[in-house]
Design a protein around this motif. Structure first.
Motif, mmCIF file in Angstrom:
data_model
loop_
_atom_site.group_PDB
_atom_site.id
_atom_site.type_symbol
_atom_site.label_atom_id
_atom_site.label_comp_id
_atom_site.label_asym_id
_atom_site.label_seq_id
_atom_site.Cartn_x
_atom_site.Cartn_y
_atom_site.Cartn_z
ATOM 1 N N GLY A 46 0.831 -1.209 -0.084
ATOM 2 C CA GLY A 46 0.041 -0.029 0.036
ATOM 3 C C GLY A 46 0.870 1.400 0.008
ATOM 4 N N ASP B 204 1.552 -1.908 -4.968
ATOM 5 C CA ASP B 204 0.210 -1.078 -4.868
ATOM 6 C C ASP B 204 -0.122 -0.909 -6.483
ATOM 7 O OD1 ASP B 204 -0.790 1.291 -3.307
ATOM 8 O OD2 ASP B 204 -1.478 1.217 -5.171
ATOM 9 N N LYS C 28 0.720 5.674 -7.785
ATOM 10 C CA LYS C 28 1.230 5.581 -6.410
ATOM 11 C C LYS C 28 2.561 4.792 -6.620
ATOM 12 C CE LYS C 28 -2.959 5.884 -3.972
ATOM 13 N NZ LYS C 28 -3.863 5.273 -2.970
ATOM 14 N N GLU D 232 1.933 -3.719 6.292
ATOM 15 C CA GLU D 232 0.472 -3.788 5.445
ATOM 16 C C GLU D 232 -0.275 -2.571 5.968
ATOM 17 O OE1 GLU D 232 -3.018 -4.276 3.577
ATOM 18 O OE2 GLU D 232 -2.808 -4.292 5.987
ATOM 19 N N SER D 233 -0.506 -1.604 4.895
ATOM 20 C CA SER D 233 -1.242 -0.394 5.045
ATOM 21 C C SER D 233 -2.232 -0.330 4.242
ATOM 22 C CB SER D 233 -0.222 0.666 4.781
ATOM 23 O OG SER D 233 0.020 1.047 3.597
ATOM 24 N N ALA D 234 -2.538 -1.384 3.481
ATOM 25 C CA ALA D 234 -3.895 -1.274 2.658
ATOM 26 C C ALA D 234 -5.249 -1.539 3.237
ATOM 27 C CB ALA D 234 -3.486 -2.048 1.089
ATOM 28 N N THR E 22 -4.573 -8.411 0.923
ATOM 29 C CA THR E 22 -3.040 -7.964 1.029
ATOM 30 C C THR E 22 -2.793 -8.371 2.559
ATOM 31 O OG1 THR E 22 -4.073 -5.773 1.834
ATOM 32 C CG2 THR E 22 -3.062 -5.875 -0.338
ATOM 33 N N GLY F 44 -3.397 -1.240 8.097
ATOM 34 C CA GLY F 44 -4.706 -0.951 7.282
ATOM 35 C C GLY F 44 -5.819 -1.740 8.186
#
Length: 362
Positions: free
Chosen positions: A186, A210, A215, A247-249, A254, A272
Motif C-alpha cells: 500500500g 500497489d 502511487k 501492511e497499510s492497505a 493484502t 490497514g
C-alpha cells in the motif's frame, strides 16, 4: 499557504466570530457545509483556528457508510491549527502559536494510560468520530493534546504528522535496523512515510506493492528501491521473504500477502483497517508458522510521554526536510468542496494521495 499566525483573538483584543463554516455529517452520506456556532474552550482547553486537515482513509467509510459514534458530527482528525483562545488554567502556550493535534484523547487514568500505552486506553475520546473534529474553521482541544512544533514547520506538514507517526509506530514494533529488507504493501501516505522511515533506518532494500502506477511513481520518489504491482513480483524480489513487511492497505488479500511474504524470523506489522473478514490461506499459515515469523497489530501512533517520540521525531524530521511530505499532496481544497470530494474518493473516481482541506483559505 501562509505560515503567519492569525489574529490573536480575545487575548489580542479582537473579537472572535460567533459562527464558523463546518462540514457536518448528519448521517452517512449526508454531509452539509453550513454555518455553526464557534465552540468555546473550557478550563484546560484551547480554541484552535484550523490551518489544515487531511483526509484519512478511515474518514471515507465513516462519512459515507458507517457514521460516527454520535451524529451530527464534524469529522476530520489529521490537523494542525493556530491557538486562537486559551481556556482557564492553560499555561505553556500562547495565542498565535502553531500546533499539531494528536487525534486520540486519552483518559490518562486507566491502567493502560498510566503505563503509557495510550492506544489501549479504556475510556478514550477521538476527534472526528466521538467529538467534533477539524473539517471546520475552529475546533476545541484539550491542552494535553497540543504538540509543540519546531520553528518554521509548514502548517500543512504539521497536519500530516499523524500518518508519519503511524508508520513509525508500526515499524518500531519490528526492530527495524540497518541491513533489513523491507516490503511495504500500500503506497498511500502511511506507506510512503514507511518507505522513508525504512531508508532512514538503513534498510538496504525497500519494495512497495500497489496496483496504482501513479502511487508506484510516488513510492520511487519516496526512496523505494522497487515499486511493483503484484504479489508475484514482490515474491520474485523477496527470495525466502522479507525481514519486515508493513501492511497499510487494509484489504483481506493484502493481509494474506503480508503474512505470506514475511521471511524467516521476520516481522509483519498490520496497520490497514479491513472492512471484511480476513482469512489466511492454509499455505500462508503454515509458512509463517514454520518460519517462526511474528505478526504485529499496530493501531494509531502513541507512546509515553504523550503523544510519543513517534510524533516528536516526525515533526523534527519534517522541519529539517529529512522526511519529505509535500510530494504526497494531490489536493488542497476549501471546505465547500468536501462533500463532493468525499463522494469522489468513495467512488474512486479521482486519483488522490494526501487530500488536505484548508478551512480558513478561500
Amino acid at each position: 499557504m501562509t505560515t503567519e499566525a492569525p489574529t490573536r483573538g480575545l487575548a489580542g483584543g479582537d473579537v472572535l466570530p460567533q459562527t464558523m463554516t463546518a462540514a457536518v455529517m448528519h448521517a452517512p452520506g449526508d454531509i452539509r457545509v453550513e454555518a455553526v456556532a464557534v465552540p468555546r474552550p473550557g478550563p484546560g482547553q484551547v480554541l484552535l483556528k484550523v490551518a489544515a486537515c487531511g483526509v484519512c482513509g478511515s474518514d471515507i467509510p465513516r462519512m459515507l457508510r458507517n457514521g460516527g459514534y454520535v451524529m451530527p458530527i464534524i469529522c476530520g482528525h489529521e490537523f494542525s491549527g493556530w491557538i486562537a483562545e486559551l481556556g482557564a488554567g492553560v499555561t505553556g502556550f500562547e495565542v498565535g502559536e502553531l500546533v499539531s493535534v494528536p487525534p486520540l484523547i486519552p483518559c490518562r487514568t486507566c491502567d493502560f494510560c498510566l503505563k503509557g500505552a495510550f492506544g489501549l486506553c479504556e475510556d478514550y475520546d477521538y476527534f472526528g468520530s466521538r467529538s467534533d473534529g477539524a473539517y471546520a474553521q475552529y475546533v476545541v482541544s484539550p491542552v494535553g493534546n497540543l504538540l509543540k512544533l519546531p520553528a518554521g514547520i509548514d502548517p500543512r506538514a504539521a497536519a500530516m504528522i499523524d500518518p508519519a507517526a503511524i508508520a513509525l509506530h508500526g515499524l518500531w514494533k519490528t526492530g527495524l535496523r540497518a541491513g533489513h529488507r523491507v516490503l511495504v504493501i500500500g503506497a498511500g501516505p502511511i506507506g510512503l512515510f514507511a518507505v522513508q522511515w525504512a531508508r532512514l533506518h538503513g534498510a538496504t532494500e525497500v519494495v512497495t506493492v500497489d496496483l496504482s502506477e501513479e502511487k508506484a511513481a510516488m513510492a520511487r520518489e519516496a526512496g523505494a528501491t522497487a515499486a511493483v504491482q503484484s504479489a508475484d513480483e514482490a515474491r520474485a524480489l523477496g527470495g525466502r521473504g522479507f525481514d519486515i513487511v508493513l501492511e497499510s492497505a487494509g484489504v483481506p488479500a493484502t493481509a494474506d500477502m503480508a503474512a505470506d511474504l514475511t521471511g524467516p524470523h521476520g516481522h509483519a506489522v498490520f496497520i490497514g483497517i479491513p472492512h471484511a473478514p480476513v482469512p489466511l490461506g492454509k499455505d500462508t499459515f503454515n509458512r509463517f508458522m514454520r518460519l517462526e515469523a511474528s505478526l504485529h497489530g499496530s493501531w494509531n501512533s502513541f507512546s509515553a510521554p504523550f503523544p510519543g517520540d513517534e510524533w516528536r521525531t516526525s515533526a523534527q524530521l519534517m522541519s529539517t526536510g529529512a522526511l519529505k511530505w509535500e510530494f504526497m499532496i494531490t489536493h488542497e481544497l476549501p471546505l465547500s468542496a468536501l462533500p463532493q470530494t468525499m463522494h469522489q474518493l468513495g467512488e474512486r473516481s479521482i486519483f488522490s494521495s494526501k487530500v488536505l482541506f484548508l478551512p480558513n483559505e478561500d
